[in-house]
Design a protein around this motif. Structure first.
Motif, PDB file in Angstrom:
ATOM      1  N   GLY A  89       0.819  -1.206   0.000  1.00 32.76           N
ATOM      2  CA  GLY A  89       0.000   0.000   0.000  1.00 32.76           C
ATOM      3  C   GLY A  89       0.851   1.253   0.000  1.00 32.76           C
ATOM      4  N   TYR A  90       1.913   1.245   0.805  1.00 34.56           N
ATOM      5  CA  TYR A  90       2.827   2.390   0.807  1.00 34.56           C
ATOM      6  C   TYR A  90       3.499   2.554  -0.555  1.00 34.56           C
ATOM      7  CZ  TYR A  90       2.725   3.544   5.822  1.00 34.56           C
ATOM      8  OH  TYR A  90       2.357   3.972   7.077  1.00 34.56           O
ATOM      9  N   ALA A  91       3.864   1.439  -1.189  1.00 35.33           N
ATOM     10  CA  ALA A  91       4.485   1.517  -2.511  1.00 35.33           C
ATOM     11  C   ALA A  91       3.552   2.216  -3.494  1.00 35.33           C
ATOM     12  CB  ALA A  91       4.839   0.121  -3.003  1.00 35.33           C
ATOM     13  N   LYS A  92       2.270   1.889  -3.436  1.00 34.83           N
ATOM     14  CA  LYS A  92       1.298   2.532  -4.314  1.00 34.83           C
ATOM     15  C   LYS A  92       1.181   4.018  -3.996  1.00 34.83           C
ATOM     16  CE  LYS A  92      -3.396   2.021  -6.098  1.00 34.83           C
ATOM     17  NZ  LYS A  92      -4.650   1.213  -6.045  1.00 34.83           N
ATOM     18  N   THR A  93       1.133   4.346  -2.723  1.00 34.65           N
ATOM     19  CA  THR A  93       1.044   5.750  -2.312  1.00 34.65           C
ATOM     20  C   THR A  93       2.230   6.555  -2.837  1.00 34.65           C
ATOM     21  OG1 THR A  93      -0.196   5.215  -0.302  1.00 34.65           O
ATOM     22  CG2 THR A  93       1.006   7.299  -0.303  1.00 34.65           C
ATOM     23  N   MET A  94       3.419   5.947  -2.806  1.00 29.02           N
ATOM     24  CA  MET A  94       4.645   6.644  -3.197  1.00 29.02           C
ATOM     25  C   MET A  94       4.970   6.500  -4.683  1.00 29.02           C
ATOM     26  SD  MET A  94       6.972   5.710   0.126  1.00 29.02           S
ATOM     27  CE  MET A  94       6.261   5.903   1.767  1.00 29.02           C
ATOM     28  N   GLY A  95       4.096   5.828  -5.429  1.00 28.60           N
ATOM     29  CA  GLY A  95       4.318   5.674  -6.851  1.00 28.60           C
ATOM     30  C   GLY A  95       5.448   4.736  -7.213  1.00 28.60           C
ATOM     31  N   ARG A  96       5.724   3.757  -6.342  1.00 26.69           N
ATOM     32  CA  ARG A  96       6.786   2.796  -6.583  1.00 26.69           C
ATOM     33  C   ARG A  96       6.218   1.510  -7.181  1.00 26.69           C
ATOM     34  NH1 ARG A  96      11.608   3.312  -4.351  1.00 26.69           N
ATOM     35  NH2 ARG A  96      11.814   1.052  -4.113  1.00 26.69           N
ATOM     36  N   SER A  97       7.022   0.845  -8.001  1.00 26.94           N
ATOM     37  CA  SER A  97       6.562  -0.365  -8.674  1.00 26.94           C
ATOM     38  C   SER A  97       6.740  -1.619  -7.829  1.00 26.94           C
ATOM     39  CB  SER A  97       7.306  -0.556  -9.994  1.00 26.94           C
ATOM     40  OG  SER A  97       8.710  -0.656  -9.777  1.00 26.94           O
ATOM     41  N   GLY A  98       7.539  -1.545  -6.758  1.00 29.91           N
ATOM     42  CA  GLY A  98       7.790  -2.713  -5.939  1.00 29.91           C
ATOM     43  C   GLY A  98       8.195  -2.349  -4.530  1.00 29.91           C
ATOM     44  N   VAL A  99       8.522  -3.385  -3.743  1.00 28.30           N
ATOM     45  CA  VAL A  99       8.915  -3.207  -2.346  1.00 28.30           C
ATOM     46  C   VAL A  99      10.238  -3.909  -2.116  1.00 28.30           C
ATOM     47  CG1 VAL A  99       6.527  -3.021  -1.553  1.00 28.30           C
ATOM     48  CG2 VAL A  99       7.635  -5.265  -1.611  1.00 28.30           C
ATOM     49  N   TYR A 100      10.842  -3.669  -0.967  1.00 26.02           N
ATOM     50  CA  TYR A 100      12.102  -4.327  -0.622  1.00 26.02           C
ATOM     51  C   TYR A 100      12.231  -4.413   0.880  1.00 26.02           C
ATOM     52  CZ  TYR A 100      13.903   0.399   0.390  1.00 26.02           C
ATOM     53  OH  TYR A 100      14.105   1.671   0.906  1.00 26.02           O
ATOM     54  N   THR A 101      13.123  -5.264   1.333  1.00 21.71           N
ATOM     55  CA  THR A 101      13.491  -5.309   2.747  1.00 21.71           C
ATOM     56  C   THR A 101      15.013  -5.215   2.840  1.00 21.71           C
ATOM     57  OG1 THR A 101      13.554  -7.738   2.687  1.00 21.71           O
ATOM     58  CG2 THR A 101      11.525  -6.709   3.476  1.00 21.71           C
ATOM     59  N   PRO A 102      15.493  -4.549   3.889  1.00 21.64           N
ATOM     60  CA  PRO A 102      14.737  -3.838   4.924  1.00 21.64           C
ATOM     61  C   PRO A 102      14.402  -2.419   4.473  1.00 21.64           C
ATOM     62  CG  PRO A 102      17.073  -3.765   5.452  1.00 21.64           C
ATOM     63  CD  PRO A 102      16.950  -4.574   4.186  1.00 21.64           C
ATOM     64  N   GLN A 103      13.150  -2.048   4.594  1.00 20.70           N
ATOM     65  CA  GLN A 103      12.683  -0.730   4.185  1.00 20.70           C
ATOM     66  C   GLN A 103      12.064  -0.007   5.380  1.00 20.70           C
ATOM     67  OE1 GLN A 103       9.224  -0.516   1.571  1.00 20.70           O
ATOM     68  NE2 GLN A 103      10.121   1.204   0.461  1.00 20.70           N
ATOM     69  N   ALA A 104      12.496   1.223   5.604  1.00 25.04           N
ATOM     70  CA  ALA A 104      11.925   2.053   6.664  1.00 25.04           C
ATOM     71  C   ALA A 104      11.062   3.142   6.036  1.00 25.04           C
ATOM     72  CB  ALA A 104      13.025   2.677   7.515  1.00 25.04           C
ATOM     73  N   ILE A 105       9.796   3.196   6.418  1.00 27.83           N
ATOM     74  CA  ILE A 105       8.872   4.229   5.954  1.00 27.83           C
ATOM     75  C   ILE A 105       8.793   5.307   7.031  1.00 27.83           C
ATOM     76  CG2 ILE A 105       6.515   4.749   5.249  1.00 27.83           C
ATOM     77  CD1 ILE A 105       7.926   2.945   3.272  1.00 27.83           C
ATOM     78  N   ILE A 106       8.987   6.551   6.615  1.00 28.41           N
ATOM     79  CA  ILE A 106       9.012   7.671   7.562  1.00 28.41           C
ATOM     80  C   ILE A 106       7.737   8.490   7.417  1.00 28.41           C
ATOM     81  CG2 ILE A 106      10.373   9.571   8.484  1.00 28.41           C
ATOM     82  CD1 ILE A 106      11.893   6.886   8.292  1.00 28.41           C
ATOM     83  N   ASN A 107       6.967   8.563   8.494  1.00 30.34           N
ATOM     84  CA  ASN A 107       5.729   9.355   8.546  1.00 30.34           C
ATOM     85  C   ASN A 107       4.767   9.021   7.410  1.00 30.34           C
ATOM     86  OD1 ASN A 107       6.784  10.634  10.781  1.00 30.34           O
ATOM     87  ND2 ASN A 107       7.348  12.510   9.719  1.00 30.34           N
ATOM     88  N   GLY A 108       4.875   7.815   6.848  1.00 28.03           N
ATOM     89  CA  GLY A 108       4.006   7.420   5.753  1.00 28.03           C
ATOM     90  C   GLY A 108       4.245   8.187   4.477  1.00 28.03           C
ATOM     91  N   ARG A 109       5.357   8.938   4.400  1.00 26.62           N
ATOM     92  CA  ARG A 109       5.597   9.844   3.280  1.00 26.62           C
ATOM     93  C   ARG A 109       6.761   9.441   2.381  1.00 26.62           C
ATOM     94  NH1 ARG A 109       3.442  15.143   3.773  1.00 26.62           N
ATOM     95  NH2 ARG A 109       2.289  15.522   5.713  1.00 26.62           N
ATOM     96  N   ASP A 110       7.794   8.842   2.954  1.00 21.41           N
ATOM     97  CA  ASP A 110       8.998   8.549   2.185  1.00 21.41           C
ATOM     98  C   ASP A 110       9.670   7.323   2.788  1.00 21.41           C
ATOM     99  OD1 ASP A 110      10.931   8.771   0.246  1.00 21.41           O
ATOM    100  OD2 ASP A 110      11.624  10.772   0.843  1.00 21.41           O
ATOM    101  N   HIS A 111      10.679   6.808   2.110  1.00 25.91           N
ATOM    102  CA  HIS A 111      11.341   5.592   2.574  1.00 25.91           C
ATOM    103  C   HIS A 111      12.852   5.779   2.604  1.00 25.91           C
ATOM    104  CE1 HIS A 111      12.891   4.146  -1.402  1.00 25.91           C
ATOM    105  NE2 HIS A 111      11.983   5.013  -1.808  1.00 25.91           N
ATOM    106  N   VAL A 112      13.506   4.991   3.459  1.00 27.02           N
ATOM    107  CA  VAL A 112      14.958   5.000   3.639  1.00 27.02           C
ATOM    108  C   VAL A 112      15.375   3.546   3.850  1.00 27.02           C
ATOM    109  CG1 VAL A 112      16.882   5.836   5.060  1.00 27.02           C
ATOM    110  CG2 VAL A 112      14.869   7.269   4.751  1.00 27.02           C
ATOM    111  N   LYS A 113      16.581   3.193   3.452  1.00 28.64           N
ATOM    112  CA  LYS A 113      17.091   1.860   3.732  1.00 28.64           C
ATOM    113  C   LYS A 113      17.098   1.635   5.243  1.00 28.64           C
ATOM    114  CE  LYS A 113      20.886  -1.268   2.572  1.00 28.64           C
ATOM    115  NZ  LYS A 113      22.212  -1.405   1.909  1.00 28.64           N
ATOM    116  N   GLY A 114      16.607   0.481   5.659  1.00 31.15           N
ATOM    117  CA  GLY A 114      16.402   0.226   7.079  1.00 31.15           C
ATOM    118  C   GLY A 114      17.646   0.138   7.922  1.00 31.15           C
ATOM    119  N   THR A 115      18.813  -0.006   7.300  1.00 31.78           N
ATOM    120  CA  THR A 115      20.068  -0.064   8.058  1.00 31.78           C
ATOM    121  C   THR A 115      20.660   1.307   8.341  1.00 31.78           C
ATOM    122  OG1 THR A 115      21.239  -0.349   5.961  1.00 31.78           O
ATOM    123  CG2 THR A 115      20.695  -2.355   7.198  1.00 31.78           C
ATOM    124  N   ASP A 116      20.091   2.343   7.757  1.00 37.58           N
ATOM    125  CA  ASP A 116      20.693   3.682   7.796  1.00 37.58           C
ATOM    126  C   ASP A 116      20.101   4.509   8.938  1.00 37.58           C
ATOM    127  OD1 ASP A 116      21.882   6.108   7.289  1.00 37.58           O
ATOM    128  OD2 ASP A 116      21.055   6.346   5.270  1.00 37.58           O
TER     129      ASP A 116
END
Length: 255
Positions: A89-116
């Motif tokens: 659902g977040y991928a759709k919201t952000m206009g992304r074609s796929g997902v990955y792990t580890p993925q950190a979503i911030i405030n439901g608005r953007d994503h960052v690599k989960g190790t960072d």
């Protein structure tokens, strides 16, 4: 809808973790949702980073185990299809074609690599400075056998309505992985979400909610986060504009 509408259940004895006074919630800087898996070889470093984020105590930190790596030989004991649906659902919201792990979503608005960890904190602080943080106050306190939630008013710059979402999690669990890419590892997992419920709608005005408190603190049901979250046209999760976190009992993050 990605969020499941169920009976509104929160628990007696909920208190905020950290330095807030007993029975009252502490305003966090932002919300970080980590999407991870026990079967993902690149996830253990992110799970360690996430534990550091939890220990900071200044954000709402939630970990969602996804099920799409189960085919690699290990079925994640904490995963659910609902967690996977939330990430897509977040991928759709952000206009992304796929997902990955580890993925950190911030405030439901953007994503960052989960190790960072530095990148996560930088993103939280940056959103906060731009008015994309938790701009609507959300607080909760235990009164007798009820949780009383108070939500403030909005303004013209934020969504006109949002769902009041409760994400229930277990504070800490250790899992021995015996197969797959992480075979032989004993992993510690923090704030693993096991249920997400929508308990009401906010329309931009001040709002009060009362929820019964009966089960939290039992059978590893250690805490919950209350999120004020907008949604897309098909119910996909979008920006989070207010949040607080509550723990069962008088536990500290390092217990």
């Amino acid at each position: 809808m990605l969020l499941r509408f169920r009976s509104m259940v929160v628990v007696a004895g909920l208190l905020i973790a950290g330095s807030a006074s007993a029975g009252e919630s502490k305003a966090p800087k932002g919300v970080v949702e980590l999407f991870t898996s026990q079967g993902c070889a690149s996830c253990p470093p992110a799970d360690t980073t996430f534990s550091q984020l939890v220990a900071q105590g200044d954000v709402v930190a939630l970990s969602y185990h996804v099920d799409y790596w189960n085919y690699l030989g290990w079925t994640d004991t904490l995963a659910s299809k609902e967690n996977t649906e939330r990430q897509y659902g977040y991928a759709k919201t952000m206009g992304r074609s796929g997902v990955y792990t580890p993925q950190a979503i911030i405030n439901g608005r953007d994503h960052v690599k989960g190790t960072d960890l530095v990148g996560i904190n930088s993103k939280v602080d940056g959103m906060r400075s731009k008015g994309e943080g938790l701009v609507v106050p959300v607080s909760a306190a235990m009164h007798g056998d009820e949780i009383e939630i108070e939500i403030g008013a909005g303004n013209a710059q934020i969504p006109a309505e949002a769902e009041v979402v409760v994400a229930y999690f277990t504070k800490k669990q250790q899992v021995e992985v015996t197969k797959g890419e992480n075979s032989g590892k004993n992993m510690d997992y923090w704030h693993s979400v096991y249920d997400v419920q929508s308990v009401g709608m906010w329309n931009g005005q001040t709002m009060s909610l009362k929820l019964p408190g009966k089960l939290m603190g039992k059978s590893k049901k250690d805490g919950c986060a209350i999120l004020l979250q907008a949604s897309g046209p098909n119910g996909e999760p979008a920006e989070i504009i207010g949040a607080t976190i509550l723990m069962a009992g008088r536990k500290k993050l390092d217990d």
